[in-house]
Design a protein around this motif. Structure first.
Motif, PDB file in Angstrom:
ATOM      1  N   SER A  81       0.825  -1.346  -0.284  1.00 35.13           N
ATOM      2  CA  SER A  81      -0.142  -0.253  -0.097  1.00 35.13           C
ATOM      3  C   SER A  81       0.937   1.431  -0.284  1.00 35.13           C
ATOM      4  CB  SER A  81      -1.133  -0.187   1.136  1.00 35.13           C
ATOM      5  OG  SER A  81      -0.673   0.394   2.233  1.00 35.13           O
ATOM      6  N   PRO A  82       0.878   2.847  -0.098  1.00 35.21           N
ATOM      7  CA  PRO A  82       1.368   3.465  -0.754  1.00 35.21           C
ATOM      8  C   PRO A  82       1.746   4.444   0.851  1.00 35.21           C
ATOM      9  CG  PRO A  82      -0.814   3.444  -1.616  1.00 35.21           C
ATOM     10  CD  PRO A  82      -0.889   2.405  -0.902  1.00 35.21           C
ATOM     11  N   GLU A  83       1.204   4.112   2.382  1.00 33.73           N
ATOM     12  CA  GLU A  83       1.704   3.637   3.418  1.00 33.73           C
ATOM     13  C   GLU A  83       2.318   3.175   3.532  1.00 33.73           C
ATOM     14  OE1 GLU A  83      -1.919   2.798   3.097  1.00 33.73           O
ATOM     15  OE2 GLU A  83      -2.380   5.042   1.684  1.00 33.73           O
ATOM     16  N   ASP A  84       3.076   1.889   3.549  1.00 30.59           N
ATOM     17  CA  ASP A  84       3.957   0.966   3.820  1.00 30.59           C
ATOM     18  C   ASP A  84       5.270   2.130   3.423  1.00 30.59           C
ATOM     19  OD1 ASP A  84       5.577  -0.756   3.598  1.00 30.59           O
ATOM     20  OD2 ASP A  84       4.305  -2.480   2.740  1.00 30.59           O
ATOM     21  N   PRO A  85       5.414   2.143   4.973  1.00 31.77           N
ATOM     22  CA  PRO A  85       7.009   2.392   5.275  1.00 31.77           C
ATOM     23  C   PRO A  85       8.375   2.186   3.703  1.00 31.77           C
ATOM     24  CG  PRO A  85       7.042   1.670   6.937  1.00 31.77           C
ATOM     25  CD  PRO A  85       5.649   0.815   6.174  1.00 31.77           C
ATOM     26  N   ASP A  86       8.076   0.322   3.424  1.00 31.64           N
ATOM     27  CA  ASP A  86       8.826  -0.621   2.277  1.00 31.64           C
ATOM     28  C   ASP A  86       8.828  -0.911   0.846  1.00 31.64           C
ATOM     29  OD1 ASP A  86      10.289  -0.933   4.290  1.00 31.64           O
ATOM     30  OD2 ASP A  86       9.371  -2.945   5.065  1.00 31.64           O
ATOM     31  N   PHE A  87       7.435   0.566   0.687  1.00 24.21           N
ATOM     32  CA  PHE A  87       6.833   0.540  -0.035  1.00 24.21           C
ATOM     33  C   PHE A  87       8.103   0.219  -1.257  1.00 24.21           C
ATOM     34  CE2 PHE A  87       4.613   2.676  -4.407  1.00 24.21           C
ATOM     35  CZ  PHE A  87       3.965   1.835  -4.185  1.00 24.21           C
ATOM     36  N   ASP A  88       9.017   1.548  -1.726  1.00 22.26           N
ATOM     37  CA  ASP A  88       9.733   0.980  -2.727  1.00 22.26           C
ATOM     38  C   ASP A  88      10.475  -0.009  -3.297  1.00 22.26           C
ATOM     39  OD1 ASP A  88       9.163   4.177  -3.988  1.00 22.26           O
ATOM     40  OD2 ASP A  88      10.522   4.596  -2.201  1.00 22.26           O
ATOM     41  N   GLU A  89      11.055  -0.802  -2.312  1.00 29.64           N
ATOM     42  CA  GLU A  89      11.809  -1.776  -1.495  1.00 29.64           C
ATOM     43  C   GLU A  89      10.815  -3.308  -1.818  1.00 29.64           C
ATOM     44  OE1 GLU A  89      13.140  -2.647   1.843  1.00 29.64           O
ATOM     45  OE2 GLU A  89      14.401  -0.978   2.054  1.00 29.64           O
ATOM     46  N   LYS A  90       9.463  -2.719  -1.720  1.00 32.26           N
ATOM     47  CA  LYS A  90       8.455  -4.460  -2.231  1.00 32.26           C
ATOM     48  C   LYS A  90       7.918  -3.980  -3.509  1.00 32.26           C
ATOM     49  CE  LYS A  90       6.522  -5.109   2.380  1.00 32.26           C
ATOM     50  NZ  LYS A  90       5.236  -4.836   3.061  1.00 32.26           N
ATOM     51  N   VAL A  91       7.860  -3.439  -4.494  1.00 30.76           N
ATOM     52  CA  VAL A  91       7.948  -2.920  -6.275  1.00 30.76           C
ATOM     53  C   VAL A  91       8.741  -3.240  -6.574  1.00 30.76           C
ATOM     54  CG1 VAL A  91       7.348  -1.370  -7.917  1.00 30.76           C
ATOM     55  CG2 VAL A  91       6.038  -1.346  -5.560  1.00 30.76           C
ATOM     56  N   GLN A  92       9.694  -3.085  -6.456  1.00 30.12           N
ATOM     57  CA  GLN A  92      11.511  -2.749  -7.083  1.00 30.12           C
ATOM     58  C   GLN A  92      11.389  -4.574  -7.007  1.00 30.12           C
ATOM     59  OE1 GLN A  92      14.663  -0.900  -5.393  1.00 30.12           O
ATOM     60  NE2 GLN A  92      13.403   1.303  -5.807  1.00 30.12           N
ATOM     61  N   ALA A  93      11.639  -5.058  -5.859  1.00 30.41           N
ATOM     62  CA  ALA A  93      11.859  -7.117  -6.019  1.00 30.41           C
ATOM     63  C   ALA A  93      10.609  -7.560  -6.670  1.00 30.41           C
ATOM     64  CB  ALA A  93      11.011  -6.554  -4.223  1.00 30.41           C
ATOM     65  N   ALA A  94       9.639  -6.301  -7.012  1.00 27.08           N
ATOM     66  CA  ALA A  94       8.026  -6.945  -7.423  1.00 27.08           C
ATOM     67  C   ALA A  94       8.943  -7.577  -8.921  1.00 27.08           C
ATOM     68  CB  ALA A  94       7.058  -6.731  -6.841  1.00 27.08           C
TER      69      ALA A  94
ATOM     70  N   ARG B 234      11.531  -6.924 -10.385  1.00 32.13           N
ATOM     71  CA  ARG B 234      12.434  -8.229 -10.430  1.00 32.13           C
ATOM     72  C   ARG B 234      12.706  -9.774 -10.875  1.00 32.13           C
ATOM     73  NH1 ARG B 234      15.679  -4.781  -6.672  1.00 32.13           N
ATOM     74  NH2 ARG B 234      15.060  -6.284  -5.229  1.00 32.13           N
ATOM     75  N   GLN B 235      11.679  -9.577  -9.409  1.00 30.59           N
ATOM     76  CA  GLN B 235      10.666 -11.275  -9.781  1.00 30.59           C
ATOM     77  C   GLN B 235      10.364 -11.594 -11.098  1.00 30.59           C
ATOM     78  OE1 GLN B 235       7.422 -12.241  -6.324  1.00 30.59           O
ATOM     79  NE2 GLN B 235       7.488 -14.217  -7.015  1.00 30.59           N
ATOM     80  N   LYS B 236       9.453 -10.517 -11.437  1.00 32.73           N
ATOM     81  CA  LYS B 236       8.450 -10.889 -13.056  1.00 32.73           C
ATOM     82  C   LYS B 236       9.733 -11.131 -14.053  1.00 32.73           C
ATOM     83  CE  LYS B 236       4.589  -9.644 -14.720  1.00 32.73           C
ATOM     84  NZ  LYS B 236       3.276 -11.322 -14.928  1.00 32.73           N
ATOM     85  N   LEU B 237      10.322  -9.483 -13.764  1.00 36.00           N
ATOM     86  CA  LEU B 237      11.997  -9.829 -15.073  1.00 36.00           C
ATOM     87  C   LEU B 237      12.498 -11.460 -14.643  1.00 36.00           C
ATOM     88  CD1 LEU B 237      13.495  -6.608 -14.800  1.00 36.00           C
ATOM     89  CD2 LEU B 237      11.970  -7.316 -16.342  1.00 36.00           C
ATOM     90  N   LYS B 238      12.810 -12.121 -13.666  1.00 36.45           N
ATOM     91  CA  LYS B 238      13.269 -13.022 -13.497  1.00 36.45           C
ATOM     92  C   LYS B 238      13.012 -14.126 -14.230  1.00 36.45           C
ATOM     93  CE  LYS B 238      15.748 -16.072 -10.364  1.00 36.45           C
ATOM     94  NZ  LYS B 238      15.449 -16.413  -8.459  1.00 36.45           N
ATOM     95  N   ALA B 239      11.234 -13.832 -13.670  1.00 37.80           N
ATOM     96  CA  ALA B 239      10.224 -15.384 -14.713  1.00 37.80           C
ATOM     97  C   ALA B 239      10.365 -15.127 -15.986  1.00 37.80           C
ATOM     98  CB  ALA B 239       8.845 -14.803 -13.668  1.00 37.80           C
ATOM     99  N   ALA B 240       9.859 -13.664 -16.161  1.00 36.35           N
ATOM    100  CA  ALA B 240       9.837 -13.320 -17.544  1.00 36.35           C
ATOM    101  C   ALA B 240      10.961 -14.189 -18.869  1.00 36.35           C
ATOM    102  CB  ALA B 240       9.700 -12.239 -18.378  1.00 36.35           C
ATOM    103  N   ARG B 241      12.437 -13.863 -17.992  1.00 38.33           N
ATOM    104  CA  ARG B 241      14.116 -14.487 -18.580  1.00 38.33           C
ATOM    105  C   ARG B 241      13.939 -16.159 -19.236  1.00 38.33           C
ATOM    106  NH1 ARG B 241      17.009 -10.792 -15.005  1.00 38.33           N
ATOM    107  NH2 ARG B 241      16.846  -8.629 -16.592  1.00 38.33           N
ATOM    108  N   SER B 242      13.051 -16.690 -17.302  1.00 39.43           N
ATOM    109  CA  SER B 242      13.618 -17.687 -17.599  1.00 39.43           C
ATOM    110  C   SER B 242      11.895 -18.505 -18.198  1.00 39.43           C
ATOM    111  CB  SER B 242      13.165 -18.520 -16.695  1.00 39.43           C
ATOM    112  OG  SER B 242      11.702 -17.805 -15.629  1.00 39.43           O
ATOM    113  N   SER B 243      11.584 -18.078 -18.509  1.00 42.56           N
ATOM    114  CA  SER B 243      10.499 -18.418 -19.770  1.00 42.56           C
ATOM    115  C   SER B 243      10.462 -18.804 -20.867  1.00 42.56           C
ATOM    116  CB  SER B 243       8.754 -17.988 -18.992  1.00 42.56           C
ATOM    117  OG  SER B 243       8.963 -16.424 -19.868  1.00 42.56           O
TER     118      SER B 243
END
Length: 84
Positions: A45-58, A60-69
């Protein structure tokens, strides 16, 4: 012309079929129906103090999945860095 069984296709097959047959409105509708049935995944959520980190991790995960597929490295123009 024989009737196409969209239900027998995987998501990737249906997407590729529609991209090759853009005039097939039934294929588009079948693809959209599948996409809309998927539950929305809330990363943070926008109020989450770790918002940027969580979005960046997501991302990275999506890019990794796309590369492996695809079986190859995607050329994104940047290399994600790990946050310390």
């Amino acid at each position: 012309m024989s009737r196409i069984n969209y239900d027998a296709m995987s998501d990737a097959e249906l997407k590729q079929y529609f991209l090759k047959h853009r005039g097939d409105q039934a294929a588009l509708q079948a693809y959209l129906n599948r996409i809309n049935q998927r539950p929305l995944r809330i990363i943070a959520s926008p109020e989450d103090p770790d918002f940027d980190e969580k979005v960046q991790a997501a991302i990275r995960q999506k890019l990794k999945a796309a590369r492996s597929s695809s079986g190859e490295q995607a050329n994104t123009g940047f290399e994600p860095t790990e946050q310390e």
